[in-house]
Design a protein around this motif. Structure first.
Motif, PDB file in Angstrom:
ATOM      1  N   HIS A 161       5.468  -4.010  -0.522  1.00 36.83           N
ATOM      2  CA  HIS A 161       6.739  -4.267   0.173  1.00 36.83           C
ATOM      3  C   HIS A 161       6.771  -3.549   1.522  1.00 36.83           C
ATOM      4  CE1 HIS A 161       9.066  -5.260  -3.804  1.00 36.83           C
ATOM      5  NE2 HIS A 161       8.237  -6.217  -3.434  1.00 36.83           N
ATOM      6  N   GLN A 162       6.302  -2.330   1.549  1.00 39.54           N
ATOM      7  CA  GLN A 162       6.303  -1.577   2.801  1.00 39.54           C
ATOM      8  C   GLN A 162       5.340  -2.181   3.814  1.00 39.54           C
ATOM      9  OE1 GLN A 162       6.246   2.823   2.419  1.00 39.54           O
ATOM     10  NE2 GLN A 162       6.477   2.485   0.225  1.00 39.54           N
ATOM     11  N   ALA A 218       6.851  -5.362   5.258  1.00 43.25           N
ATOM     12  CA  ALA A 218       7.953  -5.107   6.191  1.00 43.25           C
ATOM     13  C   ALA A 218       7.480  -5.020   7.630  1.00 43.25           C
ATOM     14  CB  ALA A 218       8.683  -3.822   5.800  1.00 43.25           C
ATOM     15  N   ILE A 220      12.670  -9.115   2.796  1.00 44.55           N
ATOM     16  CA  ILE A 220      12.210  -7.859   3.395  1.00 44.55           C
ATOM     17  C   ILE A 220      11.898  -8.043   4.874  1.00 44.55           C
ATOM     18  CG2 ILE A 220      10.321  -6.163   3.369  1.00 44.55           C
ATOM     19  CD1 ILE A 220      10.111  -6.671   0.335  1.00 44.55           C
ATOM     20  N   ASN A 221      11.291  -9.205   5.197  1.00 42.49           N
ATOM     21  CA  ASN A 221      10.845  -9.469   6.568  1.00 42.49           C
ATOM     22  C   ASN A 221      11.132 -10.936   6.906  1.00 42.49           C
ATOM     23  OD1 ASN A 221       9.491  -9.916   8.963  1.00 42.49           O
ATOM     24  ND2 ASN A 221       7.570  -8.990   8.306  1.00 42.49           N
TER      25      ASN A 221
END
Length: 399
Positions: free
Chosen positions: A86-87, A90, A117-118
């Motif tokens: 997830h990071q 992003a 998320i993005n």
């Protein structure tokens, strides 16, 4: 050329694929400057690492397929592992994946989650049958795409079963369509306020899309294209012929002027000057006669004599190249299609050059396929994980 001056420099790509289609698409992006972070399972990584010929335990194919990529190990079944993805998403521009539809959704890594998320994310999804339709949930490799897409049906000789090409061509075709679609989606993003989207490539559709006039010929005339060996009915002459010394030469002389030059070269002025053979339609009605004339001439000469005579007449022709032919061929060398790289133990070896050739911002090989997890620590540190946190993640089996 440095990575920063390549055309895709600055793009960040997260690769969630394995084996061929997804990784080949991401490879192309990496060759032209994108930062590609390849997510691999800590338990062995991409199976391609162990496919075909191994050198000291690692596939030579792997070194090419994953050049310029970074390997980060993440256990997608662990919540902490998914949080890492997830990071990474992003801050990414592109996600490339080739799981069966629904698998990423079950892991909490589907389009709805990642695009939330993005919102500017472009997600390239390669699968056997696409993200929709009655077969979407079925497994489908390149061989299935080649079969369903029509390629296998027309490949081979009419008196024998269908055959495959010598490589995983269906996966590679799908990867190329995937890169094309991804670049289109990025262009749309630039023009529409940063809006991302899904690029959905089905292997069978990717193959079907290159099948020329196969469908309209069936629809209009009821004509089903069948296997025809090395010739292509309707385009004459174009065939492979055997030489006196047991070699094989492909000759493509289906242009009107080229056909005349070929016939003069093989001593068949009568065919060169025959008005019925002045165009392709007329030649195709007498293709057996034409092919016999070419066969007879080629069979009476060695390969080198055939190629020399046809080059002098400006008739397209080639020997059937093996790898042994390629590595010393002047054309390959002049076009830098044979590169020399170095294996981890220092042994030099040859790898394919970069395609396509760009005059101002060419792609290139920066490094070979990395060791499993080679870039895990540096990537996690960049995301803000401390050394102790990384140790804890590794102890828990999350990375």
């Amino acid at each position: 050329m440095t990575t920063s001056s390549k055309p895709l420099a600055g793009l960040k790509v997260i690769e969630l694929g394995s084996l061929i289609a997804g990784p080949f698409a991401a490879r192309i992006m990496a060759e032209f400057g994108a930062e590609v972070i390849k997510i691999e399972s800590p338990d062995g990584g991409d199976p391609l690492r162990k496919w075909r010929k191994l050198y000291q335990g690692t596939s030579l194919w792997w070194y090419v397929q994953s050049r310029n990529k970074k390997s980060v190990t993440v256990n997608l079944k662990h919540p902490a592992g998914r949080e890492i993805v997830h990071q990474l998403v992003a801050e990414a521009d592109i996600v490339v994946e080739n799981f069966r539809p629904g698998v990423l959704e079950k892991l909490g890594l589907g389009w709805e989650t990642l695009s939330a998320i993005n919102p500017g994310l472009v997600m390239l999804r390669l699968s056997g049958f696409g993200q929709s339709g009655p077969l979407a949930q079925q497994p489908g490799f390149g061989a299935i795409g080649e079969s369903m897409g029509g390629l296998r049906y027309v490949t081979g000789f009419p008196d024998r079963p269908p055959v495959k090409t010598g490589i995983s061509i269906g996966d590679s075709i799908a990867a190329l369509w995937g890169v094309i679609g991804t670049l289109m989606a990025l262009r749309h993003k630039e023009q529409n306020g940063g809006q991302g989207q899904v690029v959905d490539v089905a292997l069978y559709e990717a193959v079907f899309a290159i099948m020329e006039s196969l469908l309209p010929e069936f629809d209009v005339f009821g004509f089903v294209r069948e296997r025809s060996g090395n010739i292509m009915p309707g385009i004459t002459p174009s065939n492979t012929h055997s030489t006196q010394d047991g070699k094989h030469v492909t000759i493509g002389a289906n242009g009107d002027a080229i056909f005349k030059r070929l016939m003069h070269t093989i001593g068949r002025d009568d065919l060169a000057n025959d008005p019925q053979l002045a165009d392709n339609a007329g030649r195709d009605t007498r293709r057996d006669e034409i092919y016999k004339a070419i066969d007879d001439w080629v069979a009476a000469h060695d390969e080198s004599e055939v190629l020399r005579a046809l080059a002098g007449a400006e008739v397209p022709a080639s020997r059937i190249y093996s790898a042994a032919d390629m590595v010393s061929d002047p054309q390959y060398l002049a076009r830098q299609m044979i590169e020399t790289a170095t294996l981890p133990d220092g042994r030099p070896f040859k790898i394919p050059g970069i395609v396509p050739k760009l005059s101002e911002t060419p792609g290139g090989t920066e490094w070979l396929g990395p060791a499993l997890g080679e870039h895990t620590d540096e990537t996690l540190q960049r995301l803000g994980y401390s050394a102790s946190a990384i140790t804890a993640l590794r102890a828990a089996g999350s990375v």
